[in-house]
Design an enzyme around this catalytic site. Structure first.
Site, PDB file in Angstrom:
ATOM      1  N   ASP A   1      71.859  87.307 160.833  1.00 20.84           N
ATOM      2  CA  ASP A   1      72.313  88.456 161.623  1.00 20.84           C
ATOM      3  C   ASP A   1      73.025  87.972 162.885  1.00 20.84           C
ATOM      4  O   ASP A   1      73.007  86.781 163.204  1.00 20.84           O
ATOM      5  CB  ASP A   1      71.134  89.392 161.966  1.00 20.84           C
ATOM      6  CG  ASP A   1      69.859  88.637 162.359  1.00 20.84           C
ATOM      7  OD1 ASP A   1      69.955  87.438 162.674  1.00 20.84           O
ATOM      8  OD2 ASP A   1      68.789  89.240 162.350  1.00 20.84           O
TER       9      ASP A   1
ATOM     10  N   ASN B   1      58.119  95.653 164.738  1.00 19.64           N
ATOM     11  CA  ASN B   1      58.275  96.966 164.089  1.00 19.64           C
ATOM     12  C   ASN B   1      58.483  96.811 162.578  1.00 19.64           C
ATOM     13  O   ASN B   1      58.799  97.778 161.892  1.00 19.64           O
ATOM     14  CB  ASN B   1      59.440  97.747 164.708  1.00 19.64           C
ATOM     15  CG  ASN B   1      60.778  97.047 164.508  1.00 19.64           C
ATOM     16  OD1 ASN B   1      60.845  95.979 163.897  1.00 19.64           O
ATOM     17  ND2 ASN B   1      61.838  97.646 165.013  1.00 19.64           N
TER      18      ASN B   1
ATOM     19  N   HIS C   1      60.783  94.812 161.098  1.00 22.27           N
ATOM     20  CA  HIS C   1      62.136  94.469 160.642  1.00 22.27           C
ATOM     21  C   HIS C   1      62.176  93.045 160.079  1.00 22.27           C
ATOM     22  O   HIS C   1      61.399  92.185 160.475  1.00 22.27           O
ATOM     23  CB  HIS C   1      63.193  94.697 161.733  1.00 22.27           C
ATOM     24  CG  HIS C   1      63.218  93.725 162.867  1.00 22.27           C
ATOM     25  ND1 HIS C   1      63.591  94.084 164.139  1.00 22.27           N
ATOM     26  CD2 HIS C   1      62.949  92.397 162.952  1.00 22.27           C
ATOM     27  CE1 HIS C   1      63.558  93.026 164.936  1.00 22.27           C
ATOM     28  NE2 HIS C   1      63.160  91.984 164.230  1.00 22.27           N
TER      29      HIS C   1
ATOM     30  N   GLU D   1      66.218  97.360 160.517  1.00 22.46           N
ATOM     31  CA  GLU D   1      65.242  98.108 161.289  1.00 22.46           C
ATOM     32  C   GLU D   1      64.560  99.159 160.413  1.00 22.46           C
ATOM     33  O   GLU D   1      65.064  99.484 159.322  1.00 22.46           O
ATOM     34  CB  GLU D   1      65.963  98.798 162.474  1.00 22.46           C
ATOM     35  CG  GLU D   1      66.615  97.829 163.472  1.00 22.46           C
ATOM     36  CD  GLU D   1      65.607  97.209 164.442  1.00 22.46           C
ATOM     37  OE1 GLU D   1      64.495  96.841 164.032  1.00 22.46           O
ATOM     38  OE2 GLU D   1      65.976  97.075 165.631  1.00 22.46           O
TER      39      GLU D   1
HETATM   40  C1  F6R Z   1      66.561  86.928 164.110  1.00 24.06           C
HETATM   41  C2  F6R Z   1      65.949  87.827 163.120  1.00 24.06           C
HETATM   42  C3  F6R Z   1      64.748  88.642 163.492  1.00 24.06           C
HETATM   43  C4  F6R Z   1      63.573  87.776 163.951  1.00 24.06           C
HETATM   44  C5  F6R Z   1      62.373  88.646 164.300  1.00 24.06           C
HETATM   45  C6  F6R Z   1      61.201  87.822 164.801  1.00 24.06           C
HETATM   46  O1  F6R Z   1      67.671  86.250 163.553  1.00 24.06           O
HETATM   47  O2  F6R Z   1      66.438  87.930 162.049  1.00 24.06           O
HETATM   48  O3  F6R Z   1      64.360  89.407 162.391  1.00 24.06           O
HETATM   49  O4  F6R Z   1      63.234  86.885 162.916  1.00 24.06           O
HETATM   50  O5  F6R Z   1      62.736  89.566 165.284  1.00 24.06           O
HETATM   51  O6  F6R Z   1      61.585  87.178 165.990  1.00 24.06           O
HETATM   52  P1  F6R Z   1      60.636  86.137 166.708  1.00 24.06           P
HETATM   53  O7  F6R Z   1      60.569  84.944 165.823  1.00 24.06           O
HETATM   54  O8  F6R Z   1      61.330  85.854 168.008  1.00 24.06           O
HETATM   55  O9  F6R Z   1      59.300  86.801 166.872  1.00 24.06           O
END
Ligand code: F6R
Length: 226
Positions: A65, A125, A127, A132
């Site tokens: 992403d 959440n 995702h 989302e």
């Molecule tokens: C980032 C991504 C997000 C993160 C998720 C967890 O490229 O795809 O889905 O993997 O928000 O983030 P952390 O590891 O910072 O808790």
């Protein structure tokens, strides 16, 4: 599911799995996340790459992403991956892919033979990538509005929530499910409740990570018990 004893052990487990994939298939296509959870693994891969024991010259890496229009380039996920991993490797620049710079990311992935191994973190959440809550299973790479909880979770990178971009582009759920193998990483107690909901609750767009249970080769690596 692999439960490790610590964040360091989780990072080792993940790094070793990536190395195994790279050695077995040097031209593997990887789907790679940013965020706090993969940082330990990227640190190890960077060390091993600095020691020239890993050859990335034929690998292809696809960002999961990317933000749309952050104020500075240093805030992009492209920059994050470059700093925390790619600059230590011999991965050619032309083998680094960003959904922001491609009109048909899914077509590009397919033309490279499809994703072999995709690593995913989980948002509090539910995702995965930036899919989302509310994202349907039949989604390919798309643009979206970030939820306030995601913007809040990522504010430290931007010096406050108001500076976090509102829009992003992400691989869709279907893009992710098409990957040969998936690894979901979750570290720390704050991820326990959502992981439990994703794995043990109904498969539903309310918790996008729940769609992973539809995949035949998904490994979950945690540093806590469910
Ligand atoms: C980032 C991504 C997000 C993160 C998720 C967890 O490229 O795809 O889905 O993997 O928000 O983030 P952390 O590891 O910072 O808790």
């Amino acid at each position: 599911m692999t439960k490790t004893d610590s964040y360091e052990a989780l990072s080792h487990e993940l790094a070793e799995t990536i190395v195994k994939q790279l050695r077995e298939k040097p031209n593997s296509c990887f789907g790679l996340p940013t965020g706090r959870t993969p940082l330990g693994c990227y640190g190890l891969l960077s060390q091993w790459s600095d020691m020239r024991v890993l050859d990335w010259s034929r690998a292809r890496c696809f960002q999961l992403d990317e933000y749309i229009d952050p104020a500075e380039r240093s805030m992009t996920f492209e920059h994050f991956l470059e700093q925390n991993l790619f600059k230590h490797t011999n991965l050619p620049e032309e083998n680094r892919f960003n959904p922001r710079q491609c009109d048909d990311y899914d077509g590009l992935i397919q033309s490279c033979g499809g994703l072999d191994l995709t690593i995913l973190g989980i948002g509090s959440n539910g995702h995965i990538a930036f899919n989302e809550p509310g994202t349907v299973r039949e989604s390919w790479t798309h643009c979206l509005w970030l939820t306030e909880s995601t913007r809040e979770a990522n504010k430290s990178y931007f010096g406050g929530q108001p500076r976090v971009p509102r829009q992003a582009i992400t691989m869709g759920i279907e893009t992710i499910l098409q990957s040969d193998k998936l690894i979901l990483i979750a570290s720390g107690d704050k991820k326990r409740a959502i992981l439990e909901r994703a794995m043990l609750g109904p498969v539903s767009a309310d918790v996008p990570a729940s769609f992973l249970s539809l995949h035949p080769h998904v490994t979950i690596i945690t540093d806590f018990d469910l």
